[in-house]
Write a protein that holds these residues in place. Structure first.
Motif: not given
Ligand code: DC
Length: 219
Positions: A24-27, A73, A121
């Protein structure tokens, strides 16, 4: 080239909680490889295969088509087209996953799927053999562990929160047995990669671990 963070470690070390937060923090996308082994295990249990019957597992696993989609997500695992996310978090499925993941045909199938995902990805991928086998050239490798009693207590609290009845000593015993199976199997046993950073979370909270891993990505 995509950026890859590999997190390995024994059952209940907090890998998925930590990996989700880092993603989440790094996308990045969070890839839960244990869920793939669990979906395969569910198929085998439904087929009535015994965990000790390696030949039958090698044969039956060919019939299971495991795919992954990312929705809202989160990772959703499909078994022959059926969303099985809600069915794979039981101790029975976990124990079958530990037994069947020792079979080469099972690993080959799922490792291919994992490598395909990481090629396309940026990922945070957790499991047992990510730094050693699946992504040997990962940008950051972490081996996350904790004392077996601490891990048992975490799992106990998770199960109690879900309203399941359980016993702490039994859970710790299961964890110790599962660690032993995962660490002593012949192919891709659980072990720390030579270039992985060891993090013992026994006395750390979730955010401390997350920040320690984020710091590694910024070096
Ligand atoms: O992380 P988990 O408890 O959901 O994993 C279930 C089992 O799957 C675990 O006991 C070992 C196996 N596994 C594996 O062999 N390799 C992986 N990369 C992930 C899980």
């Amino acid at each position: 080239m995509s950026y890859r963070i590999a997190i390995d470690g024994p059952a209940g070390a907090g890998k998925s909680t930590i990996a989700k937060k880092i993603a989440k923090e790094k996308g990045f996308i969070y890839v839960d490889t244990g869920a793939m082994y669990r979906a395969m295990a569910l198929y085998l249990l439904r087929s009535g295969v015994e965990p000790a019957d390696g030949d039958e597992i090698a044969e039956k696993c060919k019939e299971a088509d495991i795919t992954i989609r990312y929705e809202k997500g989160g990772q959703v695992v499909f078994l022959n087209g059926e969303d099985v996310n809600g069915l794979i978090r039981t101790e029975e499925v976990g124990n079958m996953a530990s037994a069947s993941s020792a079979i080469p045909q099972v690993r080959q199938k799922l490792v291919e799927l994992q490598q395909r995902l990481a090629n396309s990805t940026d990922v945070v991928m957790d499991g047992r053999d990510i730094g050693t086998c699946v992504l040997p050239d990962a940008d950051v490798k972490v081996y996350l562990t904790a004392d077996s009693r601490v891990r048992a207590k975490r799992r106990y609290e998770e199960l109690v929160a879900r309203g399941e009845s359980c016993n702490l000593d039994r859970i710790e015993q299961d964890i110790i047995e599962r660690d032993k199976r995962d660490m002593t199997r012949e192919i891709s046993p659980l072990r720390q990669a030579a270039d992985a950073v060891l993090i013992d979370s026994s006395h750390m909270d979730i955010d401390e671990v997350v920040q320690a891993v984020i710091a590694l990505t910024e070096q």
